[in-house]
Design a protein around this motif. Sequence first.
Motif, PDB file in Angstrom:
ATOM      1  N   ASP A  55      64.950  64.754  69.379  1.00 54.19           N
ATOM      2  CA  ASP A  55      64.026  66.108  68.549  1.00 54.19           C
ATOM      3  C   ASP A  55      62.817  65.661  68.731  1.00 54.19           C
ATOM      4  N   TYR A  56      62.758  64.526  69.526  1.00 52.34           N
ATOM      5  CA  TYR A  56      61.378  65.436  70.008  1.00 52.34           C
ATOM      6  C   TYR A  56      60.097  66.070  71.621  1.00 52.34           C
TER       7      TYR A  56
ATOM      8  N   PHE B  41      62.360  70.554  59.420  1.00 61.12           N
ATOM      9  CA  PHE B  41      61.774  71.452  60.100  1.00 61.12           C
ATOM     10  C   PHE B  41      60.861  70.979  61.297  1.00 61.12           C
ATOM     11  N   ASN B  42      60.452  72.405  62.488  1.00 67.36           N
ATOM     12  CA  ASN B  42      59.041  71.498  62.865  1.00 67.36           C
ATOM     13  C   ASN B  42      57.711  70.759  63.240  1.00 67.36           C
ATOM     14  N   TYR B  43      57.515  70.371  63.121  1.00 67.97           N
ATOM     15  CA  TYR B  43      56.365  69.838  62.583  1.00 67.97           C
ATOM     16  C   TYR B  43      55.981  68.122  63.200  1.00 67.97           C
ATOM     17  N   VAL B  44      54.630  67.731  63.472  1.00 68.56           N
ATOM     18  CA  VAL B  44      53.688  67.162  63.952  1.00 68.56           C
ATOM     19  C   VAL B  44      54.117  65.825  62.491  1.00 68.56           C
ATOM     20  N   PRO B  45      54.979  64.853  62.924  1.00 66.93           N
ATOM     21  CA  PRO B  45      54.727  64.569  62.051  1.00 66.93           C
ATOM     22  C   PRO B  45      54.269  63.269  62.003  1.00 66.93           C
ATOM     23  N   SER B  46      52.821  63.137  63.141  1.00 61.97           N
ATOM     24  CA  SER B  46      51.616  61.853  62.842  1.00 61.97           C
ATOM     25  C   SER B  46      50.289  62.982  61.945  1.00 61.97           C
ATOM     26  N   HIS B  47      50.612  64.363  61.870  1.00 66.19           N
ATOM     27  CA  HIS B  47      49.803  65.369  61.277  1.00 66.19           C
ATOM     28  C   HIS B  47      50.381  65.432  59.355  1.00 66.19           C
TER      29      HIS B  47
END
Length: 296
Positions: A105-106, A151-157
């Motif tokens: 998923d990444y 949903f699509n996103y940058v988890p670290s942000h």
Amino acid sequence: GDVYKRQGINAEYGDFESEKNFTVLLNQIYQRHAPTQVSMAKGVYELKEELKKVMRVSDEKVIDFASFKDLHGGLDIFYMSRIGMRMLIGQHLELHEQLNKPEEDYVGLICKKTSPAQVAKDAIADASYMCNRETGNAPEVTIHGTTDLFFNYVPSHLYYTLFELLKNSMRATVEFHSKKGTLPPIRVIIADERDNEDVAIKISDEGGGIPRSSMPKIFTYLYTTATNVKKILDSESMRDFDREAPLAGLGVGLPLSRLYARYFGGDLTITSMESYGTDTYVHLSRGGEKVEPITL
């Protein structure tokens, strides 16, 4: 060009060895600039001390930090550019790493199934650890709403934003209720429907709120409620997303959290009720077609 030659890297791409060397160089740059946030905070602190001397005041509360619009605008541009640069470098490094160790998923730093509820749980665990370490106590945090959202996103942000907001809420709650015995819980509410423009997250606390006169200051880089700033800034080991950092002190948590939210077209807003508590709203764009808001 010259930079690559000094590093012994062939600037003509096409062979894997050159690409691997380029990745090594990028990783060195990425690690070397990890403490930049603390270095900048030191500079802002020193500037603030000089301003106090020039204005001949001992209490910084009398200084209208919100009026330094050029300074804050410049820092917004600098930090947003830094977020963008670390996003690009981090994406390259992660994609390179995933060639050997694929992550489900990444795609680089981007997770196709980011779970706001799971990211919130991670941020809650780290913020609770810090609050317990500093104060000996931490309020419970409950999660409500659409907890099965992906949903699509940058988890670290998202983690950085929630982590900073939860630290603030926990600290305020513990300090405001220190003599009352029990700590009211902090609520994290996730709101989303299929046709929504944004994913919205609210963090609601009963930490005493913020005076209306202080609201214009909270997103400035010169404002902090911590009293041990100089001791904090003497640390040379702090990095981004560091849970060993102090609970409060740098004065960049809120403005940076808003920049992380805005990087992909979202936003962060705060409403407060003095003597009761604060509600913070994080809006995350789910469109996926946003252009990074870099001002040149």
